[in-house]
Structures are given as C-alpha cells and as structure tokens.
Design an enzyme around this catalytic site. Structure first.
Site, PDB file in Angstrom:
ATOM      1  N   ARG A  76      11.442  -6.631   5.015  1.00  0.00           N
ATOM      2  CA  ARG A  76      11.408  -5.198   4.748  1.00  0.00           C
ATOM      3  C   ARG A  76      12.300  -4.416   5.717  1.00  0.00           C
ATOM      4  NH1 ARG A  76       5.246  -2.594   5.114  1.00  0.00           N
ATOM      5  NH2 ARG A  76       5.519  -3.140   7.256  1.00  0.00           N
ATOM      6  N   LYS A 136       0.748  -1.074  -0.240  1.00  0.00           N
ATOM      7  CA  LYS A 136       0.197  -0.101   0.002  1.00  0.00           C
ATOM      8  C   LYS A 136       0.863   1.203   0.034  1.00  0.00           C
ATOM      9  CE  LYS A 136      -2.108  -0.849   3.994  1.00  0.00           C
ATOM     10  NZ  LYS A 136      -1.449  -1.827   4.462  1.00  0.00           N
ATOM     11  N   ARG A 172      -0.090  -8.385  13.969  1.00  0.00           N
ATOM     12  CA  ARG A 172      -0.665  -7.443  12.879  1.00  0.00           C
ATOM     13  C   ARG A 172      -1.505  -7.929  12.143  1.00  0.00           C
ATOM     14  NH1 ARG A 172       4.234  -4.644  10.582  1.00  0.00           N
ATOM     15  NH2 ARG A 172       2.857  -3.379   9.755  1.00  0.00           N
ATOM     16  N   ARG A 198      -9.098   1.876   8.967  1.00  0.00           N
ATOM     17  CA  ARG A 198      -8.661   0.520   9.491  1.00  0.00           C
ATOM     18  C   ARG A 198      -9.720  -0.197  10.246  1.00  0.00           C
ATOM     19  NH1 ARG A 198      -2.699   1.152   9.233  1.00  0.00           N
ATOM     20  NH2 ARG A 198      -1.596  -0.830   9.392  1.00  0.00           N
ATOM     21  N   ARG A 215      11.736  -2.127  10.922  1.00  0.00           N
ATOM     22  CA  ARG A 215      10.516  -1.401  11.664  1.00  0.00           C
ATOM     23  C   ARG A 215      10.372  -2.468  13.086  1.00  0.00           C
ATOM     24  NH1 ARG A 215       5.432   0.043   8.058  1.00  0.00           N
ATOM     25  NH2 ARG A 215       4.241  -0.687  10.020  1.00  0.00           N
TER      26      ARG A 215
HETATM   27  P1  AMP Z   1       1.319   1.006   9.111  1.00  0.00           P
HETATM   28  O1  AMP Z   1       2.665   1.799   8.904  1.00  0.00           O
HETATM   29  O2  AMP Z   1       0.259   1.681   8.188  1.00  0.00           O
HETATM   30  O3  AMP Z   1       1.445  -0.370   8.734  1.00  0.00           O
HETATM   31  O4  AMP Z   1       1.001   1.479  10.489  1.00  0.00           O
HETATM   32  C1  AMP Z   1       1.854   1.090  11.633  1.00  0.00           C
HETATM   33  C2  AMP Z   1       1.180   1.034  12.848  1.00  0.00           C
HETATM   34  O5  AMP Z   1       0.518   2.152  13.037  1.00  0.00           O
HETATM   35  C3  AMP Z   1      -0.342   0.100  12.837  1.00  0.00           C
HETATM   36  O6  AMP Z   1       0.341  -1.127  13.255  1.00  0.00           O
HETATM   37  C4  AMP Z   1      -0.950   0.708  13.974  1.00  0.00           C
HETATM   38  O7  AMP Z   1      -0.553   0.269  15.165  1.00  0.00           O
HETATM   39  C5  AMP Z   1      -0.797   2.137  13.774  1.00  0.00           C
HETATM   40  N1  AMP Z   1      -1.768   2.795  12.924  1.00  0.00           N
HETATM   41  C6  AMP Z   1      -1.678   3.296  11.425  1.00  0.00           C
HETATM   42  N2  AMP Z   1      -2.955   3.478  10.980  1.00  0.00           N
HETATM   43  C7  AMP Z   1      -3.762   3.202  11.930  1.00  0.00           C
HETATM   44  C8  AMP Z   1      -5.209   3.469  12.023  1.00  0.00           C
HETATM   45  N3  AMP Z   1      -5.662   3.981  10.787  1.00  0.00           N
HETATM   46  N4  AMP Z   1      -5.780   3.113  12.938  1.00  0.00           N
HETATM   47  C9  AMP Z   1      -5.262   2.713  14.049  1.00  0.00           C
HETATM   48  N5  AMP Z   1      -3.845   2.536  14.042  1.00  0.00           N
HETATM   49  C10 AMP Z   1      -3.021   2.690  12.868  1.00  0.00           C
END
Ligand code: AMP
Length: 225
Positions: free
Chosen positions: A133, A21, A172, A96, A161
């Site tokens: 990654r 994404k 996750r 989400r 990360r």
């Molecule tokens: P990502 O980089 O999109 O994988 O996001 C990393 C982490 O940020 C996720 O595992 C969540 O802990 C938090 N996060 C990101 N976007 C959201 C969202 N829309 N709602 C809740 N937590 C989020």
C-alpha cells in the site's frame, strides 16, 4: 442513492487494517452523498499540520497502537454534530474498542439506526496488501503502485505510510485482534449487522457492500430500529 423518508443512513465500517475499509467507505459515501469520517485521516492530517492533537497521536500511531478512547470519542462526537452528518455518515476506523462503541451508541440517540458492516479478509492477504500500500505524500489519497509513482489525483509523490512498515503491521494486526475484533461480538446480534467478503476485486466488494447496507437500512427503516 438511497433516499429513506428522512431517516438517516448511518454506517460503520469494521474490519482489520488492509481490509479496504477506507476505499470502500469513500466509494459508498460518494455514491450516497454522505460524509466519510475517517479517524485515521483526521489524525494523519493533525500530525502533518503538527497540531496539539497531532503531537499527542504521532508516537502512538507510529508504534501501531491505538490513540486513547477519550480523545477519539471527543473527535467523533464533535464531528457528528456538524450539519453535513445530520442525514447520515460513513465511519471508517471508529469505533475501534468496545468503549468507543458504547460511546457511539450514546451519540446515536435520536439519530436513526446504525448499520454495521464487517469486511473480512484472510490475514496473509492483509499482510501482502499492507506491504504494497502507498498513499500520496501531498493529498493522502490511497494509491496503486503498479503503474505509477505519482498520485492520480494531484500528482504528488507516493509514499509508504509510516505505520505500514513490516514490524508495525504485525503490531497493528495484534492490536486489531485484541481490541477491535471484539466489536464483532458487540454488534453481531443486531439485525443491522452484516458481514462482507473483502477478499474479492474492489468493484465486487463495492457492489456487495451496497446491497448489504441498503438491505440492512431498509430493514431497520421498516422495523423502526
Ligand atoms: P487507520 O488509518 O484507520 O488505519 O488508522 C491509523 C492509526 O490511527 C491507527 O493505527 C491508530 O493509531 C489511530 N486511530 C485511528 N482511528 C482510531 C480509533 N478509533 N481509536 C484509536 N486510534 C485510532
């Protein structure tokens, strides 16, 4: 670039962690000169800068769970009122949950159609991708580790990360299935919903995504959805 008679191009990228994404949102946003709004990036930046938001989010992110809906809805609704998002945006990582999706629908009143793309990738491929990654420890860009240990953009050292470690990735993916996958049902009845095969080389995904989004937005434009 799509110029759509003053109608905004509002895009949501759905898909599990590791579906691509972020990379695809970045490419699409650059090509169509739209802001890419990544909630994960916003939170990681807050954690790095040790702001109030960062302190709220860090433990939740490290455990692979979702930050509260109210906090996330506040962040996105604030971000969407900025000038650069008036003619459209690409959302990466939001919504989400179904609660977030409902809030986004409310934010969209008077802003034109929402095109939603779900990037589909088999689970075993996701697990392999996430293990491999890396991101730049300095600028946060995604990176390929095959050829270099430094960032191609700023030269910073590449790191994993904190939430891409083995056990956290499983958590996750579980959270994705429980809380985010229901969004496919939430959106799938809409004429502007599209599914993309994300288990292909990135350039092929980029091309299918472009076709899908532009097709859906033209349809929405014509139908004034
Ligand atoms: P990502 O980089 O999109 O994988 O996001 C990393 C982490 O940020 C996720 O595992 C969540 O802990 C938090 N996060 C990101 N976007 C959201 C969202 N829309 N709602 C809740 N937590 C989020």
């Amino acid at each position: 670039m799509v110029q759509r008679h003053g109608v905004a191009l509002n895009v949501v990228m759905l898909g599990p962690p590791g579906a691509g994404k972020g990379t695809q949102a970045e490419r699409f946003a650059q090509r169509h000169r739209l802001p890419k709004i990544s909630t994960g990036d916003i939170l990681r930046e807050a954690v790095q800068e040790d702001t109030g938001l960062g302190r709220i989010a860090k433990a939740t992110m490290d455990a692979g769970n979702l930050v509260g809906d109210e906090v996330m809805i506040g962040i996105v609704s604030g971000r969407l009122t900025r000038d650069d998002a008036k003619s459209g945006f690409v959302l990466d990582g939001f919504p989400r949950t179904v609660v977030q999706a409902g809030a986004l629908d409310q934010m969209m009143t008077g802003r034109g159609p929402l095109v939603v793309v779900d990037i589909v990738v088999p689970e075993d491929v996701l697990v392999r991708r996430l293990a491999a990654r890396r991101i730049c420890g300095e600028c946060g860009s995604n990176a390929l580790v095959e050829w270099t240990t430094n960032c191609g953009k700023c030269g910073g050292v590449l790191v994993q990360r904190t939430d891409d470690g083995d056990g956290i990735v499983r958590e996750r993916l579980k959270v994705y299935h429980l809380q985010t996958k229901p969004l496919v049902d939430y959106y799938s009845g809409r004429p502007t919903f599209r599914t993309i095969d994300g288990n292909q080389p990135p350039d092929i995904v980029t091309a299918s995504l472009d076709r899908a989004i532009c097709g859906a937005s033209t349809l929405a434009d014509g139908a004034r959805l």
